[in-house]
Design a protein around this motif. Structure first.
Motif, mmCIF file in Angstrom:
data_model
loop_
_atom_site.group_PDB
_atom_site.id
_atom_site.type_symbol
_atom_site.label_atom_id
_atom_site.label_comp_id
_atom_site.label_asym_id
_atom_site.label_seq_id
_atom_site.Cartn_x
_atom_site.Cartn_y
_atom_site.Cartn_z
ATOM 1 N N SER A 122 -2.579 9.905 -0.217
ATOM 2 C CA SER A 122 -1.388 9.854 0.520
ATOM 3 C C SER A 122 -1.510 9.087 1.809
ATOM 4 C CB SER A 122 -0.879 11.590 0.997
ATOM 5 O OG SER A 122 -2.138 11.908 1.922
ATOM 6 N N GLY B 211 -3.892 2.059 1.536
ATOM 7 C CA GLY B 211 -5.136 1.438 1.592
ATOM 8 C C GLY B 211 -6.320 2.106 0.644
ATOM 9 N N LYS C 103 9.247 6.253 -7.067
ATOM 10 C CA LYS C 103 9.548 7.283 -6.244
ATOM 11 C C LYS C 103 10.973 7.852 -6.331
ATOM 12 C CE LYS C 103 5.549 6.372 -3.181
ATOM 13 N NZ LYS C 103 4.977 6.746 -1.972
ATOM 14 N N ASP D 59 12.225 10.067 -7.728
ATOM 15 C CA ASP D 59 12.573 11.494 -7.719
ATOM 16 C C ASP D 59 12.925 11.915 -6.030
ATOM 17 O OD1 ASP D 59 9.668 12.476 -6.289
ATOM 18 O OD2 ASP D 59 9.552 10.814 -7.405
ATOM 19 N N SER E 39 0.769 -1.208 0.020
ATOM 20 C CA SER E 39 0.036 -0.124 -0.030
ATOM 21 C C SER E 39 0.796 1.301 0.090
ATOM 22 C CB SER E 39 -0.910 -0.020 1.143
ATOM 23 O OG SER E 39 -2.037 -0.726 0.998
ATOM 24 N N ASN E 40 0.484 2.097 -0.859
ATOM 25 C CA ASN E 40 1.160 3.520 -0.802
ATOM 26 C C ASN E 40 2.459 3.639 -1.655
ATOM 27 O OD1 ASN E 40 2.364 6.163 0.856
ATOM 28 N ND2 ASN E 40 0.435 5.989 0.580
ATOM 29 N N PRO F 148 -5.479 -3.735 -5.067
ATOM 30 C CA PRO F 148 -5.310 -3.097 -3.796
ATOM 31 C C PRO F 148 -3.796 -3.426 -3.223
ATOM 32 C CG PRO F 148 -7.266 -4.657 -3.877
ATOM 33 C CD PRO F 148 -6.554 -4.717 -5.142
ATOM 34 N N THR G 245 -6.822 2.115 -2.841
ATOM 35 C CA THR G 245 -7.277 1.123 -3.654
ATOM 36 C C THR G 245 -7.791 -0.201 -2.955
ATOM 37 O OG1 THR G 245 -5.734 1.805 -5.322
ATOM 38 C CG2 THR G 245 -7.037 -0.184 -5.951
#
Ligand SMILES: Nc1nc2c(ncn2[C@@H]2O[C@H](COP(=O)(O)OP(=O)(O)OP(=O)(O)O)[C@@H](O)[C@H]2O)c(=O)[nH]1
Ligand SMILES: [Mg+2]
Length: 199
Positions: free
Chosen positions: A53, A56, A142, A144, A31-32, A76, A58
């Protein structure tokens, strides 16, 4: 570049998903980690997949049709600390049943955060995918958020851990939904598979 991408619908069971013969690609991961964001970045369609942000977001199997030729499935996430035992079991059933039984599923992309050392939950999913004979690639998200040196350090850890168990390493992509880095490579890879299937 904005692609022709449309949301089909959400399903709580793979058996309710429409029968489609077009090649399908699924995004899984904690998740996330950025699964839904990468779908938006890849297609250039803002808010195609819902993001948050908070982990959980999806909760269902979400299918999208891309360029009327292939399908993306947003799933999910796992590893959500606050999830109850029953919702973890439900996750396992919904996602694993889908991955095992979706006949047009071509490849799974397992997304992992480029800032974290390999996690047990991710390694467990890799073992599960491999033991079920489901082809997969790794996507580091991520990028970046840190330097390339740091990303390469994490990449080296992953290579080391995977080499302990597997002779052949999965294909790996470095991506950022924020900058769009890596999305072209990913689309090219998907295109190549689509062409192989069509021939
Ligand atoms: N800086 C940065 N933030 C990102 C990137 N990708 C995702 N995020 C952020 O990470 C958070 C989670 O993104 P989601 O795409 O909703 O994550 P998910 O994996 O779909 O999460 P679940 O649906 O809960 O499983 C959001 O706040 C995003 O803005 C990225 O490449 N760079
Ligand atoms: Mg999501």
């Amino acid at each position: 570049m904005k692609m022709n991408a449309k949301f089909i619908s959400s399903y709580d069971d793979y058996q309710k998903c429409p029968e489609i013969t077009k090649p399908e690609y699924a995004f899984i991961g904690r998740s996330n980690v950025g699964k839904s964001s990468l779908i938006n970045s890849l297609t250039g369609v803002k808010n195609l997949a819902m993001t948050s942000s908070k982990p959980g977001k999806t909760q269902l199997i979400n299918l999208f049709t891309i360029e009327e030729t292939w399908i993306l499935a947003d799933l999910p996430g796992y590893g959500f600390a606050k999830a109850s035992q029953s919702s973890r079991i439900k996750w396992g059933r919904m996602v694993h049943d889908y991955l095992k039984n979706r006949t047009n599923l071509t490849t799974v992309f397992l997304l992992v955060d480029s800032r974290h050392e390999p996690m047990k939950s991710d390694l467990e999913q890799i073992t599960w995918l491999a033991s079920n004979g489901i082809p997969f690639s790794l996507i580091f998200t991520k990028i970046d958020k840190q330097s390339l040196t740091q990303t390469n350090k994490i990449l080296a850890s992953w290579t080391k851990v995977l080499s302990e168990n597997w002779e052949e390493l999965p294909k790996m992509f470095l991506t950022s939904s924020e900058s769009g880095k890596g999305t072209e490579e990913l689309l090219t890879y998907i295109d190549e598979i689509n062409k192989q299937i069509a021939n």
